[in-house]
Design an enzyme around this catalytic site. Structure first.
Site, PDB file in Angstrom:
ATOM      1  N   LYS A  63     -23.108  -6.841 -22.772  1.00 60.40           N
ATOM      2  CA  LYS A  63     -22.944  -8.266 -22.880  1.00 60.40           C
ATOM      3  C   LYS A  63     -24.219  -8.800 -23.699  1.00 60.40           C
ATOM      4  O   LYS A  63     -23.974  -9.659 -24.604  1.00 60.40           O
ATOM      5  CB  LYS A  63     -22.681  -9.229 -21.648  1.00 60.40           C
ATOM      6  CG  LYS A  63     -21.446  -8.865 -21.263  1.00 60.40           C
ATOM      7  CD  LYS A  63     -21.291  -9.923 -19.903  1.00 60.40           C
ATOM      8  CE  LYS A  63     -20.144  -9.491 -19.338  1.00 60.40           C
ATOM      9  NZ  LYS A  63     -19.553 -10.051 -17.997  1.00 60.40           N
ATOM     10  N   ASN A  84     -19.388 -12.545 -23.768  1.00 53.78           N
ATOM     11  CA  ASN A  84     -18.310 -11.747 -23.345  1.00 53.78           C
ATOM     12  C   ASN A  84     -17.155 -11.614 -24.244  1.00 53.78           C
ATOM     13  O   ASN A  84     -15.903 -11.024 -23.751  1.00 53.78           O
ATOM     14  CB  ASN A  84     -17.985 -12.217 -21.872  1.00 53.78           C
ATOM     15  CG  ASN A  84     -17.170 -13.336 -21.924  1.00 53.78           C
ATOM     16  OD1 ASN A  84     -17.378 -14.144 -22.853  1.00 53.78           O
ATOM     17  ND2 ASN A  84     -16.209 -13.401 -21.147  1.00 53.78           N
ATOM     18  N   GLY A 122     -26.881  -9.262 -14.735  1.00 52.37           N
ATOM     19  CA  GLY A 122     -26.278  -9.895 -15.996  1.00 52.37           C
ATOM     20  C   GLY A 122     -25.680 -11.043 -15.876  1.00 52.37           C
ATOM     21  O   GLY A 122     -25.640 -11.829 -16.626  1.00 52.37           O
TER      22      GLY A 122
HETATM   23  P1  NDP Z   1     -25.563  -6.473 -12.397  1.00 55.64           P
HETATM   24  O1  NDP Z   1     -25.459  -5.025 -12.041  1.00 55.64           O
HETATM   25  O2  NDP Z   1     -26.449  -6.834 -13.533  1.00 55.64           O
HETATM   26  O3  NDP Z   1     -26.657  -6.865 -11.139  1.00 55.64           O
HETATM   27  C1  NDP Z   1     -26.394  -6.704  -9.834  1.00 55.64           C
HETATM   28  C2  NDP Z   1     -27.671  -7.337  -9.177  1.00 55.64           C
HETATM   29  O4  NDP Z   1     -27.360  -7.101  -7.613  1.00 55.64           O
HETATM   30  C3  NDP Z   1     -29.262  -6.836  -9.394  1.00 55.64           C
HETATM   31  O5  NDP Z   1     -29.806  -8.236  -9.341  1.00 55.64           O
HETATM   32  C4  NDP Z   1     -29.439  -6.107  -8.313  1.00 55.64           C
HETATM   33  O6  NDP Z   1     -30.582  -6.076  -7.774  1.00 55.64           O
HETATM   34  C5  NDP Z   1     -28.601  -6.665  -6.959  1.00 55.64           C
HETATM   35  N1  NDP Z   1     -28.287  -5.490  -6.242  1.00 55.64           N
HETATM   36  C6  NDP Z   1     -27.696  -4.373  -6.449  1.00 55.64           C
HETATM   37  N2  NDP Z   1     -27.419  -3.635  -5.188  1.00 55.64           N
HETATM   38  C7  NDP Z   1     -27.963  -4.333  -4.438  1.00 55.64           C
HETATM   39  C8  NDP Z   1     -28.136  -4.229  -2.788  1.00 55.64           C
HETATM   40  N3  NDP Z   1     -27.762  -3.076  -2.445  1.00 55.64           N
HETATM   41  N4  NDP Z   1     -28.745  -5.090  -2.174  1.00 55.64           N
HETATM   42  C9  NDP Z   1     -28.847  -6.221  -2.603  1.00 55.64           C
HETATM   43  N5  NDP Z   1     -28.790  -6.576  -4.065  1.00 55.64           N
HETATM   44  C10 NDP Z   1     -28.329  -5.665  -4.772  1.00 55.64           C
HETATM   45  O7  NDP Z   1     -24.451  -7.130 -12.073  1.00 55.64           O
HETATM   46  P2  NDP Z   1     -23.700  -8.418 -12.603  1.00 55.64           P
HETATM   47  O8  NDP Z   1     -24.644  -9.460 -12.524  1.00 55.64           O
HETATM   48  O9  NDP Z   1     -23.093  -8.019 -13.936  1.00 55.64           O
HETATM   49  O10 NDP Z   1     -22.390  -8.256 -11.519  1.00 55.64           O
HETATM   50  C11 NDP Z   1     -22.580  -8.816 -10.233  1.00 55.64           C
HETATM   51  C12 NDP Z   1     -21.180  -8.847  -9.323  1.00 55.64           C
HETATM   52  O11 NDP Z   1     -20.683  -9.754  -9.934  1.00 55.64           O
HETATM   53  C13 NDP Z   1     -20.605  -7.305  -9.681  1.00 55.64           C
HETATM   54  O12 NDP Z   1     -20.077  -7.125  -8.374  1.00 55.64           O
HETATM   55  C14 NDP Z   1     -19.339  -7.664 -10.709  1.00 55.64           C
HETATM   56  O13 NDP Z   1     -18.468  -6.860 -10.536  1.00 55.64           O
HETATM   57  C15 NDP Z   1     -19.223  -9.093 -10.283  1.00 55.64           C
HETATM   58  N6  NDP Z   1     -18.618 -10.068 -11.189  1.00 55.64           N
HETATM   59  C16 NDP Z   1     -17.645 -10.593 -11.508  1.00 55.64           C
HETATM   60  C17 NDP Z   1     -17.212 -11.344 -12.371  1.00 55.64           C
HETATM   61  C18 NDP Z   1     -15.640 -12.293 -12.458  1.00 55.64           C
HETATM   62  O14 NDP Z   1     -15.284 -12.820 -13.508  1.00 55.64           O
HETATM   63  N7  NDP Z   1     -15.392 -12.278 -11.182  1.00 55.64           N
HETATM   64  C19 NDP Z   1     -17.999 -11.393 -13.778  1.00 55.64           C
HETATM   65  C20 NDP Z   1     -19.026 -10.834 -13.825  1.00 55.64           C
HETATM   66  C21 NDP Z   1     -19.537  -9.823 -12.749  1.00 55.64           C
HETATM   67  P3  NDP Z   1     -31.970  -5.497  -8.637  1.00 55.64           P
HETATM   68  O15 NDP Z   1     -32.231  -6.511  -9.799  1.00 55.64           O
HETATM   69  O16 NDP Z   1     -32.954  -5.402  -7.647  1.00 55.64           O
HETATM   70  O17 NDP Z   1     -31.455  -4.209  -9.048  1.00 55.64           O
END
Ligand code: NDP
Length: 261
Positions: A63, A84, A122
């Site tokens: 993105k 997107n 993201g």
């Molecule tokens: P990213 O992979 O970019 O970011 C994930 C975030 O979650 C990071 O800040 C990471 O922390 C944190 N994280 C990862 N693992 C853990 C854990 N075990 N415990 C606590 N925090 C954790 O994801 P996105 O922002 O792109 O997406 C987030 C969620 O939203 C996903 O599940 C995705 O599928 C969903 N989504 C849904 C959409 C919809 O239209 N419904 C659209 C976009 C996303 P750290 O920075 O410390 O690694």
């Protein structure tokens, strides 16, 4: 014949082809929507050209590069720094962000002032920007420091987070999808939910532990299905220059969520 695709890596899980192909069929349009697993971000625009695609949706992890490589960006995109949706017109790429429109539409009936987003990936910059734009007060809580991406005064890790009341709690971590953990440690998440009105999980199609706990505590809950549906309907409208009514697109796409994944 118009050609579309969703581009990302991984891409197999994406339901975008189902949503868009259903709409193409319902409106009797000559076109198809496919998916492309792209291995190298440098190939993003080349791939769209080579496959002769008219427009694409972009998902993880491209993105940001979609935004950077595009020729023109709408204001939302410019402020968020990620796209997107890319539309190709006269060999130029126009970038949009319909994720944020989808999210704001999904919560349009919620009356609230304060929100806490858990996660800082993201999607979060877009959510925080959209909520701020609507005059909401937004804090972000993440397991690691990502202050370069966010305003430091609103950004907390588990270590420096001080409990306060928020109306809306958002799970923007993959917890609940990749495991059965809550998005933050029990000592933090429980009091947050006990004092909130709404909880929203970006994960779609699953009753996550976060939503289960929220439901037990009598919060109004929502998963990410509507956000996903609405972002797709906004993108479809961009593909066809607003030729169709948003509500009609939503109605023809909606049955996808009752199909087995
Ligand atoms: P990213 O992979 O970019 O970011 C994930 C975030 O979650 C990071 O800040 C990471 O922390 C944190 N994280 C990862 N693992 C853990 C854990 N075990 N415990 C606590 N925090 C954790 O994801 P996105 O922002 O792109 O997406 C987030 C969620 O939203 C996903 O599940 C995705 O599928 C969903 N989504 C849904 C959409 C919809 O239209 N419904 C659209 C976009 C996303 P750290 O920075 O410390 O690694």
């Amino acid at each position: 014949m118009k050609k579309f695709a969703v581009i990302g890596n991984p891409i197999n899980h994406s339901i975008s082809p189902r949503l868009h192909n259903l709409a193409l069929k319902a409106f009797n349009l000559k076109g198809f929507y496919s998916r492309l697993n792209l291995l190298n971000s440098n190939q993003l625009l080349n791939s769209i050209d080579e496959l002769n695609l008219d427009a694409v949706n972009i998902t993880i992890p491209y993105k940001n590069v979609a935004f950077l490589y595009s020729d023109f960006q709408d204001n939302l995109c410019k402020n968020i720094g990620s796209a997107n949706t890319l539309i190709k017109k006269n060999s130029k790429f126009y970038a949009y962000n319909t994720d944020i429109l989808g999210f704001l539409k999904a919560i349009e009936n919620y009356s609230f002032k304060t929100a806490l987003i858990i996660g800082a990936g993201g999607s979060v910059k877009a959510l925080a920007y959209g909520l701020n734009l609507q005059g909401k007060s937004v804090d972000i809580l993440n397991k690691s420091i990502k202050s370069e991406d966010f305003f430091v005064q609103n950004f907390y890790t588990y270590e420096n987070f001080k409990l306060k009341n928020y109306d809306l709690i958002i799970n923007a971590t993959p917890n609940g999808l990749i495991n059965s953990d809550l998005p933050a440690p029990n000592g933090i998440i429980l009091p947050l939910l006990q004092n909130a009105k709404f909880s929203f999980d970006l994960i779609y199609g699953l009753q996550t532990p976060f939503l289960e706990l929220s439901k037990k505590l009598n919060l109004i809950i929502q998963d990410g299905s509507n956000m996903l549906l609405f972002q797709a309907a906004y993108a479809f409208n961009l593909f066809y220059d607003n030729e169709f009514k948003f509500e009609d697109i939503v109605n023809v796409m909606k049955p996808v969520f009752s199909l087995k994944r």
